[in-house]
Design a protein around this motif. Structure first.
Motif, mmCIF file in Angstrom:
data_model
loop_
_atom_site.group_PDB
_atom_site.id
_atom_site.type_symbol
_atom_site.label_atom_id
_atom_site.label_comp_id
_atom_site.label_asym_id
_atom_site.label_seq_id
_atom_site.Cartn_x
_atom_site.Cartn_y
_atom_site.Cartn_z
ATOM 1 N N LEU A 1 -14.822 -18.654 10.273
ATOM 2 C CA LEU A 1 -16.042 -18.483 11.071
ATOM 3 C C LEU A 1 -17.214 -18.058 10.195
ATOM 4 N N ARG A 2 -16.975 -17.141 9.286
ATOM 5 C CA ARG A 2 -18.040 -16.681 8.396
ATOM 6 C C ARG A 2 -18.556 -17.822 7.525
ATOM 7 N N GLU A 3 -17.648 -18.596 6.961
ATOM 8 C CA GLU A 3 -18.046 -19.681 6.072
ATOM 9 C C GLU A 3 -18.810 -20.776 6.810
ATOM 10 N N ASN A 4 -18.556 -20.912 8.109
ATOM 11 C CA ASN A 4 -19.217 -21.941 8.901
ATOM 12 C C ASN A 4 -20.357 -21.388 9.754
ATOM 13 N N LYS A 5 -20.804 -20.155 9.409
ATOM 14 C CA LYS A 5 -21.964 -19.528 10.048
ATOM 15 C C LYS A 5 -21.814 -19.422 11.562
ATOM 16 N N GLN A 6 -20.604 -19.124 12.012
ATOM 17 C CA GLN A 6 -20.337 -18.965 13.432
ATOM 18 C C GLN A 6 -20.145 -17.487 13.760
ATOM 19 N N PRO A 7 -20.414 -17.065 15.004
ATOM 20 C CA PRO A 7 -20.246 -15.656 15.379
ATOM 21 C C PRO A 7 -18.801 -15.201 15.203
ATOM 22 N N PHE A 8 -18.641 -13.964 14.736
ATOM 23 C CA PHE A 8 -17.271 -13.461 14.565
ATOM 24 C C PHE A 8 -17.139 -11.988 14.963
ATOM 25 N N SER A 9 -18.091 -11.486 15.748
ATOM 26 C CA SER A 9 -18.054 -10.072 16.142
ATOM 27 C C SER A 9 -16.777 -9.723 16.898
ATOM 28 N N VAL A 10 -16.417 -10.531 17.884
ATOM 29 C CA VAL A 10 -15.240 -10.228 18.707
ATOM 30 C C VAL A 10 -13.944 -10.396 17.908
ATOM 31 N N PRO A 11 -13.750 -11.498 17.176
ATOM 32 C CA PRO A 11 -12.542 -11.577 16.346
ATOM 33 C C PRO A 11 -12.438 -10.429 15.339
ATOM 34 N N ALA A 12 -13.578 -10.009 14.773
ATOM 35 C CA ALA A 12 -13.561 -8.895 13.821
ATOM 36 C C ALA A 12 -13.142 -7.602 14.511
ATOM 37 N N ALA A 13 -13.616 -7.408 15.746
ATOM 38 C CA ALA A 13 -13.205 -6.225 16.517
ATOM 39 C C ALA A 13 -11.720 -6.280 16.837
ATOM 40 N N CYS A 14 -11.216 -7.471 17.169
ATOM 41 C CA CYS A 14 -9.783 -7.636 17.446
ATOM 42 C C CYS A 14 -8.952 -7.293 16.208
ATOM 43 N N LEU A 15 -9.387 -7.817 15.061
ATOM 44 C CA LEU A 15 -8.665 -7.559 13.815
ATOM 45 C C LEU A 15 -8.693 -6.086 13.466
ATOM 46 N N LYS A 16 -9.865 -5.471 13.577
ATOM 47 C CA LYS A 16 -10.012 -4.049 13.251
ATOM 48 C C LYS A 16 -9.118 -3.192 14.137
ATOM 49 N N ALA A 17 -9.120 -3.465 15.450
ATOM 50 C CA ALA A 17 -8.310 -2.673 16.377
ATOM 51 C C ALA A 17 -6.821 -2.889 16.130
ATOM 52 N N TYR A 18 -6.423 -4.139 16.051
ATOM 53 C CA TYR A 18 -4.997 -4.453 15.876
ATOM 54 C C TYR A 18 -4.504 -4.012 14.498
#
Length: 377
Positions: A301-318
């Motif tokens: 997502l980062r490399e393709n300039k797409q939003p990643f706030s929610v996946p990042a929150a999921c990763l951080k929490a999990y």
């Protein structure tokens, strides 16, 4: 993604961890001192400018390389990984929004490791609530005058420069927050209390005080009033990197557990043959694979300039929760030895706990995720 290139990054990082990081992690923990000698070795490998512009001495690699390197450093030492994490956050803001003049002056030293970066957002009254900052800056002629306090700042006394989130207009809420750069040695910038932490004791964490701290107006990073946006952008990256750290910590927990379970004998056989032990190790492996997959998705997502706030929150929490669980399970597998400072797991547990707190607590991540699902603004 350049698979061959990133495989080389992982191989390089593992050699570095084996030879220059792991041998010193216990000493860092015991002395609670910043490991300058380790950081200098890491700098030789270009670690401080992995994703930065080659024109400024960076390696020009992608976010996959950055997360791979962070994961491997965390395997050897969470203190080293969190130090680099904080530097990367400052570098991302600086590279994207600083003026060409500031980049020309500071980025070569940043990318070589001669100048460690620091992103200072948290305050005594503003941690998870990033919008609650009270530090201020106002213009007097051609200078910003900054006053306030920052707390729990990683790299607080070892950095060469500080990106401070401050209020430049108290009447506009988050739209009145800006980011201003202060260089080390400024007479208005003072170092306060160094935190005596439970874990990541080799990292440098403490307070900053700004008392009529004057800097040129050109030290404004990006646009006036856009600081909160910049902070939120970089916090998403920070959560991604914390997630990568959690993978490294979990892998170390699993490897230490597998080694001990194969060597330790009880009731005439290795303890790894008991399901009570092997199932814990299996759960570690499941968590690692899951977090790794999410880490790679965020890289995409980062490399393709797409939003990643929610996946990042999921990763951080999990990732944070499973890293703490994995360290606790590793202690249980080690039994009494796991409770001893002579063995690695107890340090892993103390180090892992910050992964549930830094860059926004687990509870904050769940708020972000839940609000996104429910379309709550």
């Amino acid at each position: 993604m350049n698979i061959k290139q990133n495989e080389m990054v992982r191989k390089m990082a593992r050699e570095l961890v084996k030879n220059e990081v792991m041998p010193f992690d216990k000493e860092m923990d015991q002395k609670a001192e910043f490991p300058w000698h380790v950081m200098k070795e890491i700098a030789k490998y270009g670690a401080f400018g992995l994703t930065e512009d080659p024109a400024y001495g960076g390696a020009g690699l992608d976010s996959y390389a950055e997360t791979i390197f962070t994961e491997e450093m965390a395997y050897g030492s969470s203190s080293i990984a969190i130090t680099l994490d904080a530097h990367y956050l400052a570098a991302h803001i600086f590279a994207k929004y600083a003026s060409k003049e500031l980049k020309d002056r500071l980025m070569p030293d940043m990318n070589s490791g001669n100048c460690i970066g620091c992103f200072a957002l948290t305050e005594p009254s503003a941690g998870s609530d990033a919008a609650g900052i009270k530090s201020t800056a106002h213009l007097e002629g051609d200078e910003w005058v900054i006053n306030g306090q920052k707390a729990w700042i990683t790299n607080y006394s070892v950095s060469g420069f500080y990106l401070l989130a401050v209020l430049t207009d108290k009447t506009k809420g988050t739209r009145g927050i800006s980011v201003i750069m202060v260089e080390k040695g400024n007479p208005g910038l003072k170092f306060g209390h160094k935190e005596d932490k439970m874990g990541i004791r080799g990292s440098d964490t403490g307070e900053l005080f700004m008392s009529n701290c004057r800097v040129p107006k050109e030290n404004l990073i990006g646009e006036l009033g856009k600081g909160f946006k910049y902070c939120m952008e970089v916090l998403d990256i920070g959560r991604h990197l914390i997630g990568a750290m959690s993978v490294g910590v979990m892998r170390r927990c699993m490897d230490e557990s597998v080694k001990y379970a194969n060597e330790r004998k009880a009731f005439g056989q290795s303890i790894g043959k008991f399901e009570a032990v092997s199932f814990k190790i299996a759960d570690m492996k499941i968590a690692i694979e899951t977090a790794e997959a999410l880490t790679e998705k965020i890289c995409y997502l980062r490399e393709n300039k797409q939003p990643f706030s929610v996946p990042a929150a999921c990763l951080k929490a999990y990732g944070g929760q499973r890293a703490v669980w994995s360290a606790d399970a590793a202690i249980q597998i080690h039994g009494g030895n796991g409770y001893s400072k002579e063995f690695v797991p107890e340090r892993l547990l103390r180090d892992a706990k910050i992964l549930e707190i830094g860059e926004g607590t687990t509870e904050i991540q769940k708020m972000i995720i839940g609000n996104s699902m429910l379309s709550i603004k």
